[in-house]
Write an enzyme that holds these catalytic residues in place. Structure first.
Site, PDB file in Angstrom:
ATOM      1  N   TYR A  63       0.866  -1.181   0.000  1.00  0.00           N
ATOM      2  CA  TYR A  63       0.000   0.000   0.000  1.00  0.00           C
ATOM      3  C   TYR A  63       0.902   1.230   0.000  1.00  0.00           C
ATOM      4  O   TYR A  63       1.517   1.570   1.013  1.00  0.00           O
ATOM      5  CB  TYR A  63      -0.901   0.023   1.226  1.00  0.00           C
ATOM      6  CG  TYR A  63      -1.924  -1.070   1.313  1.00  0.00           C
ATOM      7  CD1 TYR A  63      -2.279  -1.834   0.202  1.00  0.00           C
ATOM      8  CD2 TYR A  63      -2.566  -1.347   2.510  1.00  0.00           C
ATOM      9  CE1 TYR A  63      -3.236  -2.840   0.295  1.00  0.00           C
ATOM     10  CE2 TYR A  63      -3.523  -2.341   2.608  1.00  0.00           C
ATOM     11  CZ  TYR A  63      -3.850  -3.087   1.501  1.00  0.00           C
ATOM     12  OH  TYR A  63      -4.802  -4.089   1.594  1.00  0.00           O
ATOM     13  N   LEU A 215     -18.801  -2.245   0.729  1.00  0.00           N
ATOM     14  CA  LEU A 215     -19.723  -1.556  -0.177  1.00  0.00           C
ATOM     15  C   LEU A 215     -19.263  -1.650  -1.626  1.00  0.00           C
ATOM     16  O   LEU A 215     -19.637  -0.831  -2.461  1.00  0.00           O
ATOM     17  CB  LEU A 215     -19.894  -0.083   0.233  1.00  0.00           C
ATOM     18  CG  LEU A 215     -20.921   0.203   1.322  1.00  0.00           C
ATOM     19  CD1 LEU A 215     -21.046   1.695   1.552  1.00  0.00           C
ATOM     20  CD2 LEU A 215     -22.282  -0.376   0.972  1.00  0.00           C
ATOM     21  N   PHE A 218     -13.805  -0.320  -5.214  1.00  0.00           N
ATOM     22  CA  PHE A 218     -13.566   0.612  -6.317  1.00  0.00           C
ATOM     23  C   PHE A 218     -14.796   0.767  -7.209  1.00  0.00           C
ATOM     24  O   PHE A 218     -14.895   1.715  -7.980  1.00  0.00           O
ATOM     25  CB  PHE A 218     -12.365   0.151  -7.147  1.00  0.00           C
ATOM     26  CG  PHE A 218     -11.086   0.083  -6.353  1.00  0.00           C
ATOM     27  CD1 PHE A 218     -10.564   1.209  -5.753  1.00  0.00           C
ATOM     28  CD2 PHE A 218     -10.417  -1.121  -6.196  1.00  0.00           C
ATOM     29  CE1 PHE A 218      -9.392   1.150  -5.009  1.00  0.00           C
ATOM     30  CE2 PHE A 218      -9.243  -1.194  -5.459  1.00  0.00           C
ATOM     31  CZ  PHE A 218      -8.724  -0.053  -4.866  1.00  0.00           C
ATOM     32  N   PRO A 220     -18.454   0.955  -6.176  1.00  0.00           N
ATOM     33  CA  PRO A 220     -19.393   0.928  -5.042  1.00  0.00           C
ATOM     34  C   PRO A 220     -20.739   0.302  -5.374  1.00  0.00           C
ATOM     35  O   PRO A 220     -21.295   0.507  -6.449  1.00  0.00           O
ATOM     36  CB  PRO A 220     -19.549   2.409  -4.687  1.00  0.00           C
ATOM     37  CG  PRO A 220     -18.299   3.048  -5.181  1.00  0.00           C
ATOM     38  CD  PRO A 220     -17.936   2.295  -6.436  1.00  0.00           C
TER      39      PRO A 220
END
Length: 290
Positions: A63, A215, A218, A220
């Site tokens: 990351y 959710l 990338f 949603p």
């Protein structure tokens, strides 16, 4: 009882953690690449999470790369005794921000040492081996070679516990035949429920399941049902999605990510949300409509 304690607890390796944790991925720059726009804000989010009772943080040295681990060290070291930091290896970032496999024994060993250095640790609590046969989701292929290499690093004392990420049920079964697996981390949410059977199987074995993208990540999740339920309950769609996951199975550990203190507080408040049987049934219909 504090808000986060209402999420419950579950065993992760040799620790007991609260089921509502924090995922550090969003602390890096756009597309999880480069430094954050506001470093002080990122530090504040990490400190607020731990101050609120979070004792399970999910991260990875890819990351950024390296960004989130360095932020975690700056914000939280020396670490609270009960804090469990879970990291991932098996991938690397290209100069164009692409996600590339990095799963040779040499690359895996280097990744473990990179995580140790950037987090400022002598041993990693939990390391998830991310399968990269498919970058957009799990894809079949033997993980024996990679997992055997990681198990050797565990034998050397660099890693306490091993988990798997982005894997199929067959790969989980293969992995459990090679090493003790303490957690599985895959995409799972109201609409994407391919792992329903796997979650139940892991629950029976006392193994944690950590869903990412509650959710949709990338892309949603757009659900009128979710939005309507949230409005009726006076909650956000994310809070409802997280509360549904907490209800789904006792072995589910949540790691919602954010770079905002306000959003973090909203996410943690999902532990307070109680969903009736009727609401749960209504939400279950989201998967059928997807």
């Amino acid at each position: 009882m504090s808000t986060i304690q209402k999420s419950g607890i579950f065993t992760l390796g040799s620790h007991t953690v609260k089921r509502l944790g924090y995922g550090a991925m969003q602390l890096a720059g756009p597309h999880v690449f480069g430094p954050p726009k506001d470093r002080d804000a990122a530090i504040a989010v990490l400190r607020e999470a731990v101050a609120s009772g979070v004792n399970h943080i999910d991260t990875s040295d890819y990351y950024g790369p390296y960004v989130t681990n360095q932020l975690i060290r700056e914000a939280l070291a020396p670490y609270p005794q009960d804090l469990v930091i879970v990291t991932k290896i098996g991938a690397r970032r290209g100069s164009d921000a692409s996600w590339l496999p990095a799963n040779s024994p040499k690359e895996l060993e280097q990744a473990v040492h990179d995580n140790l250095r950037n987090l400022g640790l002598e041993v990693l609590d939990v390391v998830n081996l991310r399968s990269m046969f498919g970058t957009m989701g799990p894809s079949e292929g033997s993980i024996e070679g990679q997992l055997t290499a990681l198990a050797e690093l565990q034998r050397k004392g660099l890693v306490r516990h091993i988990g798997l990420s982005n894997v199929t049920p067959a790969q989980v079964a293969e992995g459990r035949g090679i090493a003790e697996i303490v957690c599985v981390q895959n995409m799972y949410n109201l609409a994407h429920r391919h792992d329903d059977g796997l979650i139940d199987e892991l629950a029976r074995a006392g193994i944690a399941y950590t869903p990412f993208f509650p959710l949709g990540g990338f892309s949603p999740l757009q659900s009128s049902t979710l939005s309507e339920v949230a409005a009726r309950l006076g909650a956000t769609p994310m809070q409802v999605a997280l509360a549904w996951l907490l209800e789904r199975s006792p072995n589910i550990l949540l790691i919602p990510g954010t770079s905002s203190v306000g959003h973090l507080r909203e996410n943690l408040a999902a532990a307070e949300l109680e969903l009736s049987v009727d609401v749960l049934s209504e939400l279950d219909g989201v998967a059928k409509a997807a």
